[in-house]
Design a protein around this motif. Structure first.
Motif, short mmCIF file in Angstrom:
data_model
loop_
_atom_site.label_atom_id
_atom_site.label_comp_id
_atom_site.label_asym_id
_atom_site.label_seq_id
_atom_site.Cartn_x
_atom_site.Cartn_y
_atom_site.Cartn_z
N GLY A 45 -76.63 110.62 13.66
CA GLY A 45 -75.62 109.91 12.90
C GLY A 45 -74.39 110.76 12.66
N MET A 46 -74.59 111.98 12.20
CA MET A 46 -73.45 112.84 11.84
C MET A 46 -72.70 113.36 13.06
SD MET A 46 -75.28 116.43 10.64
CE MET A 46 -76.56 115.68 9.63
N SER A 47 -73.35 113.41 14.21
CA SER A 47 -72.71 114.02 15.39
C SER A 47 -72.15 113.00 16.37
CB SER A 47 -73.72 114.91 16.13
OG SER A 47 -74.79 114.13 16.64
N GLN A 48 -72.33 111.71 16.13
CA GLN A 48 -71.96 110.71 17.13
C GLN A 48 -70.48 110.77 17.49
OE1 GLN A 48 -74.13 108.96 18.82
NE2 GLN A 48 -72.52 108.08 20.09
N GLU A 49 -69.61 110.87 16.49
CA GLU A 49 -68.19 110.93 16.78
C GLU A 49 -67.87 112.16 17.63
OE1 GLU A 49 -64.17 110.35 14.23
OE2 GLU A 49 -65.28 112.19 13.76
N ILE A 50 -68.50 113.27 17.33
CA ILE A 50 -68.27 114.51 18.07
C ILE A 50 -68.70 114.35 19.52
CG2 ILE A 50 -68.90 116.95 18.20
CD1 ILE A 50 -69.48 116.76 15.14
N VAL A 51 -69.89 113.79 19.71
CA VAL A 51 -70.42 113.60 21.06
C VAL A 51 -69.54 112.65 21.86
CG1 VAL A 51 -72.38 112.67 22.37
CG2 VAL A 51 -72.79 114.11 20.36
N ASP A 52 -69.12 111.55 21.25
CA ASP A 52 -68.26 110.59 21.94
C ASP A 52 -66.94 111.25 22.37
OD1 ASP A 52 -70.14 108.62 21.63
OD2 ASP A 52 -69.16 107.67 19.91
N PHE A 53 -66.35 112.02 21.47
CA PHE A 53 -65.08 112.67 21.78
C PHE A 53 -65.26 113.69 22.90
CE2 PHE A 53 -61.90 116.00 21.21
CZ PHE A 53 -60.73 115.27 21.09
N ARG A 54 -66.35 114.43 22.84
CA ARG A 54 -66.63 115.45 23.87
C ARG A 54 -66.79 114.81 25.24
NH1 ARG A 54 -71.55 117.93 21.99
NH2 ARG A 54 -70.27 119.23 20.63
N GLU A 55 -67.54 113.70 25.27
CA GLU A 55 -67.77 113.02 26.55
C GLU A 55 -66.49 112.40 27.09
OE1 GLU A 55 -70.86 110.24 25.78
OE2 GLU A 55 -72.47 111.74 25.86
N LYS A 56 -65.63 111.95 26.21
CA LYS A 56 -64.40 111.29 26.63
C LYS A 56 -63.35 112.28 27.11
CE LYS A 56 -60.78 108.17 24.91
NZ LYS A 56 -60.31 107.38 23.73
N THR A 57 -63.24 113.41 26.41
CA THR A 57 -62.12 114.34 26.69
C THR A 57 -62.54 115.65 27.33
OG1 THR A 57 -62.27 115.42 24.53
CG2 THR A 57 -60.94 113.40 24.67
N THR A 64 -65.04 116.75 12.38
CA THR A 64 -65.40 115.34 12.44
C THR A 64 -64.83 114.63 11.21
OG1 THR A 64 -67.21 113.72 12.47
CG2 THR A 64 -67.63 115.79 11.31
N GLY A 65 -64.33 113.43 11.44
CA GLY A 65 -63.86 112.61 10.33
C GLY A 65 -64.89 111.60 9.88
N SER A 66 -66.10 111.67 10.45
CA SER A 66 -67.08 110.61 10.20
C SER A 66 -67.98 110.89 9.00
CB SER A 66 -67.95 110.41 11.45
OG SER A 66 -68.79 111.53 11.65
N MET A 67 -67.90 112.07 8.40
CA MET A 67 -68.81 112.40 7.32
C MET A 67 -68.09 113.16 6.21
SD MET A 67 -72.67 113.91 7.71
CE MET A 67 -72.24 115.59 8.15
N PHE A 68 -68.40 112.79 4.97
CA PHE A 68 -67.79 113.40 3.78
C PHE A 68 -66.26 113.42 3.88
CE2 PHE A 68 -72.05 115.54 3.80
CZ PHE A 68 -72.56 114.83 2.73
N SER A 69 -65.70 112.35 4.44
CA SER A 69 -64.25 112.15 4.59
C SER A 69 -63.60 113.15 5.53
CB SER A 69 -63.56 112.20 3.21
OG SER A 69 -64.08 111.21 2.36
N GLY A 70 -64.41 113.99 6.17
CA GLY A 70 -63.89 114.98 7.11
C GLY A 70 -64.40 116.37 6.79
N MET A 71 -64.91 117.08 7.82
CA MET A 71 -65.42 118.43 7.62
C MET A 71 -65.51 119.13 8.96
SD MET A 71 -69.48 117.63 6.90
CE MET A 71 -69.96 119.36 6.92
N PRO A 72 -65.55 120.48 8.96
CA PRO A 72 -65.73 121.19 10.22
C PRO A 72 -67.07 120.82 10.87
CG PRO A 72 -64.95 122.69 8.52
CD PRO A 72 -65.30 121.39 7.83
#
Length: 808
Positions: A45-57, A64-72
């Motif tokens: 759950g917490m890493s999905q945005e990171i994984v999607d961005f990595r695969e795309k770019t 990540t902006g997907s957890m706690f309003s944004g964090m390293p």
């Protein structure tokens, strides 16, 4: 075939057996099934945005902006391509699927340690099974604490390499220490690394005393010096990960707060860190697994008192079977637990034998490490030791769940056990002396089991502090009474079980001392008994039913109707607060949305303070400034979406500045009646120069719009007739975020305790934020150099060290 090659054949056979045992235990993996691990679900759950961005770019977002309003993302998901130790970790899996690979690594690593100790492959099996199959390992695997188990798997080989150096194999010992320690650090569980350091310091102290007594201080100095060099080399490939973690750690709940009420602490809150403290009496679970009932959600059989009580009270049998599958059996002092730390009845017997029969100096660091492990695991139940370590031992207050110190016992007790077994079976002392030690050890360990089996009520009433809550939740008194009876039955049956194992192992050793059995046969039989004992208990907590099909595993994140409604919003740049889950202890929302909440043990300290002081008190203006556009709420029909029309958006211009003297005033101002984040920016006095020459007047024509989102890149466009102060609904983190105005660097600063702000000139301009942490970029360069050095050091050390037959 050379003699040396023949001597290695048993070791190759053992490693193949380890592979087979790992796959047999995790047999559903061979059917394509997946172990349902709660922490891995959270991780996805917490890493999905990171994984999607990595695969795309192909880039690392590092944020990540997907957890706690944004964090390293440093402690979520970051790839470090120049850390070759990370790549080596995959090699050491030997192609085994997760999590079977962890069982293999646990066995193989421990086996290496015992081979270095020179006990022979049969006795090494006893120790390897004792370390690998202690219940804590499989309970952690079942929960999804993969990095913890992975890190622990390299503790034994690091210790083996260190002992190799102290046995005169300086180059080889240092080289292997560098290799295994580098791998251990690369698993990214610094708490286990910290506990490893504790063991090493005790080991080193005993070796120093031993060297001083024997007049071998030069040997000690040489071995220690080579090991220090090896440790420094081990750090090299991991510099990037360690540096980013240290840089981030100072800003997390493990760092120092700026609030005056929290300034005494430069680590975790002690109450939080010691919440999972092992009970003093609970320590006996290392000998008797169900000493405290087992799991907080264990299962009972149809022969149980609870099942009988349910059916006697006309509960349908099908419903009764369902109820007994999830019962609060645990009655210890921890909030809840998945299961006990069981090290094995036979291992405990042999360890006592080790204390009585093994005469080497190594028993003292093993005993000291064991005692330290036990005492520290008690946490708030033994405040004297805990307070001292928390306040005075560097780094100790950075870690939570002090019960985890029992991993130290998990590795040192089997070493002591193997020393005991070998001393009794192969030692030079006369048979009468050995038999006497066996009687004492059996009397102590077996006597405890017998005492607990005969008089269980002498020690406990088998009630739990949570039992009144069961009654309040609808449990009738007769059901709670039956539950208490079952807890006592489990206690007695496991005490009898451990007594039987102790008697069986003692009997085998006795027959061997009498000449009725050969020591080699006894060693193998005891290894099988240790494996069978631990395997049987492990299956209570990690069994085939815990595996599901890949389709079922993936379905965990299927969007609900509430998710689908939110995802249909054409503008995805907002945040969501989900109240249908434990908002700040659940990362599932982050799989689909930018969440106000999440799940992480190292969230930013200021954000945690915002949660405690504002969000948990339903401060709507704070949620508005965090751009919380949607709430997911409970209802009888299931999760329902509630839109918040007052969300402030991604950025806005304010008309006023309120300078405050410190963090206390800054946080308090957010709770001030009438505070409007759209109108006023609360700014700490330290940033006063940034707004000193700013004359703000209302300007209805001024506007700022959000143009582009990426986790590590944000873009805005604005128009203003006069200089303005913009507040951005993004978490302020100075160690990496850079601001640009029309492509040129421009300072930004903090507002409203956690957000970003900038003074902007009049006109039409573009503002960008880019996450560009130098610690990562520079650290990767150092990691590459460190990786090259590791290869050279390990390769050279093994080449020259093995020339003399290192492990013979």
């Amino acid at each position: 075939m050379t003699d040396r090659l023949k001597s290695y054949l048993p070791h190759f056979a053992v490693l193949l057996a380890f592979i087979g045992l790992s796959l047999i235990y995790m047999q559903p993996l061979l059917e394509g099934k997946v172990l349902m691990q709660s922490d891995i679900i959270q991780f996805k759950g917490m890493s999905q945005e990171i994984v999607d961005f990595r695969e795309k770019t192909g880039e690392e977002p590092l944020w990540t902006g997907s957890m706690f309003s944004g964090m390293p993302a440093y402690q979520i998901s970051v790839l470090y391509p120049n850390n070759w130790s990370k790549k080596l970790l995959e090699v050491f899996n030997f192609g085994l699927p997760r999590p079977a690979n962890y069982l293999f690594l646990l066995m193989a690593g421990a086996y290496f340690l015992f081979v270095v100790l020179g006990v022979g492959w049969r006795y090494a099996l006893v120790g390897a099974f004792g370390v690998a199959f202690a219940s804590f390992s499989v309970i952690m695997i079942e929960a999804g604490h993969n990095s913890q188990v992975h890190a622990f798997a390299f503790v034994a080989p690091v210790l083996g390499s260190i002992l190799l150096a102290y046995r005169g194999k300086y180059l080889l010992g240092a080289a292997l220490t560098a290799l295994f320690l580098s791998l251990q650090i690369a698993t990214n569980h610094l708490q286990i690394t910290y506990y490893l350091l504790m063991i090493v310091l005790l080991l080193g102290l005993v070796k120093l005393i031993e060297a001083a007594k024997e007049g071998k201080l030069p040997h000690f100095a040489k071995a220690t010096g080579m090991l220090v060099i090896g440790a420094m080399v081990a750090i090299g490939p991991n510099i990037s990960a360690l540096w980013t973690t240290a840089d981030y750690g100072a800003e997390t709940i493990r760092g120092k707060s700026e609030l005056s009420t929290m300034q005494e602490s430069n680590g975790l809150d002690q109450e939080y860190a010691t919440r999972w403290s092992y009970g003093v009496a609970e320590t006996f679970t290392i000998l008797i697994p169900d000493f405290m009932g087992g799991s907080s959600s264990g299962s009972l059989s149809e022969k149980s008192n609870v099942y009988e009580a349910l059916t006697d009270n006309r509960i349908p049998k099908a419903q009764a079977r369902s109820i007994i599958g999830n019962m609060p059996l645990y009655h210890g002092t921890q909030p809840f637990t998945s299961g006990p730390v069981y090290l094995g009845a036979i291992i405990c017997l042999l360890a006592v034998l080790g204390l009585l029969a093994f005469k080497g100096m190594d028993r003292w660091w093993l005993l000291a490490a064991f005692i330290l492990s036990i005492v520290l695991s008690w946490g708030h139940n033994f405040a004297l030791a805990t307070d001292f370590f928390f306040d005075h031992v560097p780094g100790y207050n950075k870690f939570r769940a002090v019960s985890m110190t029992l991993v130290i016992a998990q590795v040192v007790l089997p070493i002591l056990a193997v020393f005991g077994l070998k001393s009794i079976l192969d030692g030079t002392e006369d048979r009468k002396w050995k038999t006497g030690r066996l009687y004492i050890a059996t009397g102590v360990v077996g006597g405890l089991c017998l005492l607990f089996a005969l008089i269980p009520s002498l020690f406990f009433d088998f009630t739990s502090s949570s039992d009144p809550q069961l009654v309040q939740g609808g449990y009738p008194d007769w059901l709670v009474d039956a539950l208490v009876e079952d807890r006592q039955s489990l206690f007695r049956s496991d005490a009898i079980r451990s007594l039987g194992l102790v008697a069986l192992a003692a009997g085998l050793i006795f027959l061997t001392l009498k000449g009725k059995l050969k020591a080699q046969v006894t060693g193998l039989v005891i290894a099988a008994l240790v494996l069978g004992d631990l395997w049987q208990v492990d299956k209570r907590y990690l069994k085939s039913d815990d595996f599901v099909s890949a389709r079922q595993n993936k379905a965990v994140f299927a969007p609900s109707q509430a998710d689908q409604r939110i995802l249909s919003d054409p503008d995805p740049n907002f945040r969501v607060l989900n109240t249908t889950v434990s908002t700040f202890n659940d990362a599932s929302t982050s799989y689909h949305h930018k969440s106000i909440g999440g799940y992480h043990g190292a969230k930013l300290k200021r954000y945690q303070e915002l949660i405690d002081s504002c969000i948990s008190r339903n401060n709507m203006e704070v949620l508005n400034m965090l751009n919380t556009k949607y709430f997911i709420m409970r209802s009888e029909q299931g999760p329902q979406v509630q839109q918040n029309p007052m969300a402030h958006g991604n950025a806005w211009f304010v008309n006023e500045v309120s300078l405050v003297p410190d963090a206390d005033a800054e946080l308090a101002a957010l709770n001030r009646p009438g505070f409007s984040a759209l109108n006023t920016a609360i700014i700490d006095q330290r940033f006063a120069d940034e707004v000193a020459d700013l004359a703000l007047r209302p300007d209805s024509a001024a506007a700022i719009t959000f143009e582009e989102y990426g986790p590590n890149h944000l873009k805005y466009a604005y128009t203003a007739a006069e200089p303005r102060l913009a507040v951005f609904s993004e978490i302020y983190f100075a160690n990496g975020w850079n601001a640009y105005l029309d492509g040129e660097p421009k300072p930004h600063f903090r507002a409203n305790y956690v957000l970003r702000a900038m003074t902007l000139p009049a006109g039409d301009h573009t503002v960008e934020f880019r996450f560009e942490p130098q610690v990562y970029a520079t650290g990767e360069k150092y990691s590459l150099a460190g990786s090259i050095l590791l290869v050279l050091f390990v390769g050279g050390g093994m080449f020259f060290g093995l020339r003399g037959g290192a492990l013979s």
